[in-house]
Motif scaffolding. Structure first.
Motif, PDB file in Angstrom:
ATOM      1  N   HIS A 235     -51.913 -15.064 -53.478  1.00  7.84           N
ATOM      2  CA  HIS A 235     -51.842 -14.781 -52.041  1.00  7.84           C
ATOM      3  C   HIS A 235     -52.411 -15.950 -51.260  1.00  7.84           C
ATOM      4  CE1 HIS A 235     -53.232 -13.117 -48.125  1.00  7.84           C
ATOM      5  NE2 HIS A 235     -52.075 -12.507 -48.191  1.00  7.84           N
ATOM      6  N   TYR A 236     -51.650 -16.403 -50.260  1.00  6.77           N
ATOM      7  CA  TYR A 236     -52.092 -17.468 -49.357  1.00  6.77           C
ATOM      8  C   TYR A 236     -51.970 -16.969 -47.920  1.00  6.77           C
ATOM      9  CZ  TYR A 236     -51.291 -20.798 -53.238  1.00  6.77           C
ATOM     10  OH  TYR A 236     -51.307 -21.477 -54.430  1.00  6.77           O
ATOM     11  N   GLN A 237     -52.924 -17.384 -47.089  1.00  2.00           N
ATOM     12  CA  GLN A 237     -52.787 -17.196 -45.649  1.00  2.00           C
ATOM     13  C   GLN A 237     -53.216 -18.493 -44.980  1.00  2.00           C
ATOM     14  OE1 GLN A 237     -55.200 -14.646 -42.584  1.00  2.00           O
ATOM     15  NE2 GLN A 237     -53.658 -13.299 -43.482  1.00  2.00           N
ATOM     16  N   PHE A 238     -52.394 -18.977 -44.057  1.00  2.88           N
ATOM     17  CA  PHE A 238     -52.695 -20.258 -43.433  1.00  2.88           C
ATOM     18  C   PHE A 238     -52.015 -20.366 -42.076  1.00  2.88           C
ATOM     19  CE2 PHE A 238     -49.113 -20.738 -46.380  1.00  2.88           C
ATOM     20  CZ  PHE A 238     -48.129 -21.289 -45.591  1.00  2.88           C
ATOM     21  N   TYR A 239     -52.555 -21.298 -41.263  1.00  3.32           N
ATOM     22  CA  TYR A 239     -51.907 -21.675 -40.014  1.00  3.32           C
ATOM     23  C   TYR A 239     -51.039 -22.893 -40.275  1.00  3.32           C
ATOM     24  CZ  TYR A 239     -54.968 -18.469 -37.543  1.00  3.32           C
ATOM     25  OH  TYR A 239     -55.605 -17.338 -37.105  1.00  3.32           O
ATOM     26  N   ASN A 240     -49.828 -22.878 -39.757  1.00  5.96           N
ATOM     27  CA  ASN A 240     -48.857 -23.947 -39.956  1.00  5.96           C
ATOM     28  C   ASN A 240     -48.706 -24.750 -38.667  1.00  5.96           C
ATOM     29  OD1 ASN A 240     -46.252 -24.866 -41.680  1.00  5.96           O
ATOM     30  ND2 ASN A 240     -45.708 -24.756 -39.531  1.00  5.96           N
ATOM     31  N   TYR A 241     -48.760 -26.082 -38.802  1.00  5.45           N
ATOM     32  CA  TYR A 241     -48.594 -26.954 -37.638  1.00  5.45           C
ATOM     33  C   TYR A 241     -47.530 -28.009 -37.949  1.00  5.45           C
ATOM     34  CZ  TYR A 241     -53.010 -24.850 -36.272  1.00  5.45           C
ATOM     35  OH  TYR A 241     -54.001 -23.945 -35.944  1.00  5.45           O
ATOM     36  N   ASN A 242     -46.589 -28.194 -37.027  1.00  8.19           N
ATOM     37  CA  ASN A 242     -45.515 -29.168 -37.244  1.00  8.19           C
ATOM     38  C   ASN A 242     -45.506 -30.217 -36.139  1.00  8.19           C
ATOM     39  OD1 ASN A 242     -43.977 -28.120 -34.984  1.00  8.19           O
ATOM     40  ND2 ASN A 242     -43.316 -26.447 -36.305  1.00  8.19           N
ATOM     41  N   ASN A 243     -44.668 -31.238 -36.322  1.00  9.12           N
ATOM     42  CA  ASN A 243     -44.602 -32.341 -35.359  1.00  9.12           C
ATOM     43  C   ASN A 243     -43.481 -32.164 -34.343  1.00  9.12           C
ATOM     44  OD1 ASN A 243     -42.380 -32.720 -36.932  1.00  9.12           O
ATOM     45  ND2 ASN A 243     -42.803 -34.841 -37.494  1.00  9.12           N
ATOM     46  N   SER A 244     -43.000 -30.899 -34.220  1.00  7.95           N
ATOM     47  CA  SER A 244     -41.889 -30.576 -33.308  1.00  7.95           C
ATOM     48  C   SER A 244     -40.643 -31.378 -33.657  1.00  7.95           C
ATOM     49  CB  SER A 244     -42.289 -30.840 -31.840  1.00  7.95           C
ATOM     50  OG  SER A 244     -43.392 -30.048 -31.481  1.00  7.95           O
ATOM     51  N   GLY A 245     -40.524 -31.702 -34.931  1.00 12.46           N
ATOM     52  CA  GLY A 245     -39.376 -32.487 -35.390  1.00 12.46           C
ATOM     53  C   GLY A 245     -38.276 -31.614 -35.952  1.00 12.46           C
ATOM     54  N   ASP A 246     -38.066 -31.688 -37.266  1.00 15.25           N
ATOM     55  CA  ASP A 246     -36.991 -30.947 -37.906  1.00 15.25           C
ATOM     56  C   ASP A 246     -37.497 -29.636 -38.495  1.00 15.25           C
ATOM     57  OD1 ASP A 246     -34.797 -32.873 -37.584  1.00 15.25           O
ATOM     58  OD2 ASP A 246     -36.018 -34.160 -38.875  1.00 15.25           O
TER      59      ASP A 246
ATOM     60  N   GLY B  86     -34.028 -14.040 -41.499  1.00 11.85           N
ATOM     61  CA  GLY B  86     -33.315 -13.755 -40.257  1.00 11.85           C
ATOM     62  C   GLY B  86     -33.795 -14.639 -39.138  1.00 11.85           C
ATOM     63  N   PHE B  87     -34.042 -15.924 -39.439  1.00 15.19           N
ATOM     64  CA  PHE B  87     -34.627 -16.841 -38.469  1.00 15.19           C
ATOM     65  C   PHE B  87     -33.653 -17.187 -37.335  1.00 15.19           C
ATOM     66  CE2 PHE B  87     -37.164 -18.494 -42.295  1.00 15.19           C
ATOM     67  CZ  PHE B  87     -38.225 -17.651 -42.012  1.00 15.19           C
ATOM     68  N   ASN B  88     -34.227 -17.451 -36.183  1.00 13.45           N
ATOM     69  CA  ASN B  88     -33.488 -17.968 -35.035  1.00 13.45           C
ATOM     70  C   ASN B  88     -33.704 -19.477 -35.007  1.00 13.45           C
ATOM     71  OD1 ASN B  88     -32.465 -18.765 -32.575  1.00 13.45           O
ATOM     72  ND2 ASN B  88     -33.601 -17.268 -31.361  1.00 13.45           N
ATOM     73  N   TRP B  89     -32.685 -20.230 -35.413  1.00  8.76           N
ATOM     74  CA  TRP B  89     -32.849 -21.677 -35.533  1.00  8.76           C
ATOM     75  C   TRP B  89     -33.042 -22.364 -34.176  1.00  8.76           C
ATOM     76  CZ3 TRP B  89     -34.439 -22.236 -40.034  1.00  8.76           C
ATOM     77  CH2 TRP B  89     -33.866 -21.577 -41.123  1.00  8.76           C
ATOM     78  N   ASP B  90     -32.660 -21.701 -33.091  1.00  7.61           N
ATOM     79  CA  ASP B  90     -32.856 -22.296 -31.767  1.00  7.61           C
ATOM     80  C   ASP B  90     -34.338 -22.407 -31.403  1.00  7.61           C
ATOM     81  OD1 ASP B  90     -30.141 -22.544 -31.395  1.00  7.61           O
ATOM     82  OD2 ASP B  90     -29.945 -20.622 -30.359  1.00  7.61           O
ATOM     83  N   THR B  91     -35.142 -21.513 -31.965  1.00  6.48           N
ATOM     84  CA  THR B  91     -36.567 -21.493 -31.618  1.00  6.48           C
ATOM     85  C   THR B  91     -37.472 -21.712 -32.829  1.00  6.48           C
ATOM     86  OG1 THR B  91     -36.703 -19.085 -31.940  1.00  6.48           O
ATOM     87  CG2 THR B  91     -36.100 -19.874 -29.734  1.00  6.48           C
ATOM     88  N   PHE B  92     -36.892 -21.953 -33.998  1.00  7.21           N
ATOM     89  CA  PHE B  92     -37.664 -21.964 -35.244  1.00  7.21           C
ATOM     90  C   PHE B  92     -38.813 -22.970 -35.225  1.00  7.21           C
ATOM     91  CE2 PHE B  92     -38.441 -23.448 -39.608  1.00  7.21           C
ATOM     92  CZ  PHE B  92     -38.793 -22.255 -40.199  1.00  7.21           C
ATOM     93  N   VAL B  93     -38.541 -24.208 -34.838  1.00  2.00           N
ATOM     94  CA  VAL B  93     -39.576 -25.244 -34.857  1.00  2.00           C
ATOM     95  C   VAL B  93     -40.732 -24.855 -33.941  1.00  2.00           C
ATOM     96  CG1 VAL B  93     -40.111 -27.633 -34.294  1.00  2.00           C
ATOM     97  CG2 VAL B  93     -38.001 -27.093 -35.509  1.00  2.00           C
ATOM     98  N   ALA B  94     -40.421 -24.411 -32.738  1.00  2.82           N
ATOM     99  CA  ALA B  94     -41.467 -23.990 -31.797  1.00  2.82           C
ATOM    100  C   ALA B  94     -42.214 -22.763 -32.318  1.00  2.82           C
ATOM    101  CB  ALA B  94     -40.857 -23.705 -30.429  1.00  2.82           C
ATOM    102  N   ASP B  95     -41.463 -21.832 -32.932  1.00  7.00           N
ATOM    103  CA  ASP B  95     -42.097 -20.631 -33.475  1.00  7.00           C
ATOM    104  C   ASP B  95     -43.115 -20.965 -34.562  1.00  7.00           C
ATOM    105  OD1 ASP B  95     -40.653 -18.931 -31.845  1.00  7.00           O
ATOM    106  OD2 ASP B  95     -39.091 -18.538 -33.339  1.00  7.00           O
ATOM    107  N   MET B  96     -42.844 -22.000 -35.344  1.00  3.78           N
ATOM    108  CA  MET B  96     -43.711 -22.331 -36.474  1.00  3.78           C
ATOM    109  C   MET B  96     -44.939 -23.145 -36.071  1.00  3.78           C
ATOM    110  SD  MET B  96     -42.543 -20.827 -39.081  1.00  3.78           S
ATOM    111  CE  MET B  96     -43.549 -21.597 -40.344  1.00  3.78           C
ATOM    112  N   GLN B  97     -44.972 -23.663 -34.862  1.00  5.00           N
ATOM    113  CA  GLN B  97     -46.125 -24.451 -34.415  1.00  5.00           C
ATOM    114  C   GLN B  97     -47.315 -23.528 -34.165  1.00  5.00           C
ATOM    115  OE1 GLN B  97     -47.040 -27.344 -34.514  1.00  5.00           O
ATOM    116  NE2 GLN B  97     -48.596 -27.694 -32.988  1.00  5.00           N
TER     117      GLN B  97
END
Length: 606
Positions: free
Chosen positions: A299-310, A356-367
């Motif tokens: 089991h893992y729990q973590f906060y995910n941060y991206n560079n608003s890229g791909d 069931g991801f929404n690719w239009d908002t996926f990157v922003a959702d994952m930040q």
């Protein structure tokens, strides 16, 4: 919410206080227009260090059937304010200053959860209070208000309009964990609001369809601020400490948890994987690989941060044959990315990915998203389940993957990144095994086991800051106190091995022996007149925690009737860093029905 009706004598008293206070505050106000640039300033600090609540500073009230807020001693925080179906109010300190761009609060809070409950039905019926106000700002007669709850639900009702976000009827943000002290920093600004919990940004709302400066000025102008009151539901029991009120927007200095000093990984409840400037290349930084044999769970729990890229610039999971990365024989069963894509050996099947991801908002959702991941192995099969909550509190569609083709005894897991980083929760990362009733018994069900004849598997406690946690049902013949569970701490070797040594043998009835045993380090408070009955069918959570050179054994027992027994513990110190540590269970005149055995490899050192 209905307007409150105060007794005429109390209204008169508060009116006199209000008039006197307002006159003093008005004399302190600077000339209009002289305070041009927003200046961060602490305007009030509520400390709870005295013998009782300071009635000159805080007025206290009780809900029907509740208690007036009082000061209590918390084992971790010291003197704190307990609001047990009661509430408090203060005169608004913002009335005496000019607020320009924000009203900000910083405080410690703990919601009472099941840890304080003893009744089994009460525990089963418990739900976290997400609708009761932690703080509220109200006008004189309660017809206009703003409140915030443990869900981060901000609700404003004023003459100039209404606004709300993070209503728990729409989304559970998971902002606060019950029974845990959290450090919360909140700013309501002219453009929205943000919330940090334990130094991590959990909510950020940038609002364009409502003028938030109206809310800021409302908060600054109303006469009262309430704690534990202000929404349409009665706030359940919670605790507060060191409440600070600031004018204007707080900074990293204020939202950084002072309990966690800068520098040193052990001072933080998180492990950062990847560079925080998003420069880490794919598969370069990795979490420590966790390895387990046989049927198991990770089991893992973590906060995910991206560079608003791909889409792929987020977390990546690798499941291996347990060999170290780069070592001879290392192989990956599969690699799974956050964006529902992966690869693997000949048994990998992309058709087994469900999302069931929404690719239009996926990157922003994952930040800044909170990711909860469970990997379960059963024979040759592995199932991955991922649940994600966005920084604003919304839930993404569940994401899962199944694989069939494990051919090794061991499997390993680790998390890596690609021009992103994660903050891995030490408290929520574990691995081990769980069992159904009857699948893993130690001793015969007729309680005939003799002394030193039945044993659990021996488990090593790896690392210098880790914990092993057993959870099981204890059954006993009931004729002697000692005919219950025992735990044995070893030098890392099992009984049949050469060089086997016992650091500690600890019985459930507050007795023990061994090279490291010291009765002066033991704490218990059992009722011996009921102990034998209490232990039959009892639920036991037994934790062995190694933190640097100290080893603690902590037992929490709940009887079959739902009564919580006093915590039972013992410790020893000065275990060498190079020394190995292991554990196993045994029992005489009873049996153990194991429910889970898990290791927490990255415990936080207090």
């Amino acid at each position: 919410m209905k307007a409150r009706k105060w007794p005429s004598l109390i209204i008169a008293a508060f009116t006199i206080l209000s008039l006197g206070s307002c006159e003093d505050w008005g004399q302190m106000d600077p000339p209009a227009g002289s305070d041009v640039y927003p200046k961060l300033e602490q305007v009030l600090n509520l400390k709870f260090d005295g013998d009782r609540v300071n009635s000159e500073e805080i007025q206290t009230f009780a809900y029907s059937g509740g208690d007036v807020p009082s000061l209590v001693t918390d084992e971790k925080m010291g003197q704190v304010l307990c609001l047990d179906n009661g509430y408090a109010r203060i005169f608004n300190p913002y009335n005496k200053v000019k607020v320009q761009n924000a009203v900000s609060l910083v405080f410690y809070v703990k919601q009472a959860g099941t840890a304080e409950m003893t009744d089994e039905d009460e525990i089963a019926a418990y739900t976290q209070d997400l609708t009761g106000a932690l703080f509220s700002f109200e006008n004189q007669n309660g017809t206009q208000r703003m409140f915030i709850t443990a869900n981060g639900w901000l609700s404003y009702e004023g003459e100039d309009g209404r606004y709300e976000a993070n209503n728990p009827n729409s989304a559970n943000t998971g902002l606060l964990t019950p029974d845990v002290w959290h450090y919360v920093a909140l700013s309501v600004t002219n453009t929205g609001y943000f919330v940090y919990v334990d130094g991590k940004k959990r909510i950020e709302q940038n609002v364009t369809d409502f003028d938030f400066s109206k809310i800021v000025q409302f908060m600054a102008s109303v006469p009262y601020i309430y704690m534990g009151y202000g929404s349409d539901t009665q706030t359940k029991k919670f605790y507060l400490d060191d409440v600070k009120f600031y004018r204007n927007t707080i900074t990293s200095k204020e939202w950084t948890d002072p309990r966690k000093p800068d520098g040193g990984e052990e001072s933080s409840p998180y492990i950062t994987i990847g560079n925080t400037d998003y420069t880490s290349n794919f598969f370069e930084p990795k979490s420590e690989q966790l390895v387990r044999s046989g049927d198991c769970i990770f089991h893992y729990q973590f906060y995910n941060y991206n560079n608003s890229g791909d889409n792929w610039n987020n977390w990546v999971l690798a499941v291996t044959n347990g060999k170290e990365f780069g070592a001879d024989g290392y192989a990956e069963y599969f690699v799974l990315r956050a964006d529902a894509y992966g690869w693997g050996d000949s048994n990998y099947n992309a058709a087994n990915i469900i999302h069931g991801f929404n690719w239009d908002t996926f990157v922003a959702d994952m930040q800044g998203a909170l990711v909860d991941m469970t990997i379960t192995r059963n024979g040759s099969k592995i199932n991955v389940s991922v649940k994600t909550k966005t920084a604003s509190g919304g839930a993404l569609a569940d994401y899962s993957f199944s694989y069939d083709g494990v051919s090794t005894t061991d499997i390993g897991t680790f998390i890596t990144v690609d021009h992103s980083y994660i903050e891995l929760s030490k408290a929520e990362t574990y691995y081990g095994a769980s069992y159904s009733t009857g699948d893993y018994r130690i001793g015969a069900q007729d309680c005939s086991a003799g002394w030193w004849t039945v044993f659990s598997q021996h488990t090593k406690i790896e690392g210098t800051n880790s914990a092993l946690r057993y959870q099981f049902k204890n059954y006993t013949k009931g004729d002697e106190n000692f005919k219950n569970w025992l735990v044995i701490l070893t030098n890392g070797k099992d009984r049949p091995e050469s060089g086997y040594e016992e650091y500690l043998v600890l019985r459930s009835d507050a007795f023990g022996w061994g090279a490291r045993y010291n009765a002066d380090n033991m704490t218990s408070g059992f009722d011996w007149s009921t102990f034998k009955t209490d232990m039959n069918g009892a639920e036991v959570v037994l934790e062995i925690k190694r933190a640097d050179g100290r080893v603690d054994v902590i037992s929490n027992v709940t009887t079959a009737a739902g009564k919580a027994l006093p915590t039972y513990s013992i410790y020893f110190e000065d275990l060498e860093e190079s020394a190995e540590l292991g554990a196993f269970l045994t029992i005489e005149g009873g049996y153990i029905d194991m429910e889970s055995v898990v290791t927490y490899p990255f415990i936080d050192v207090e």
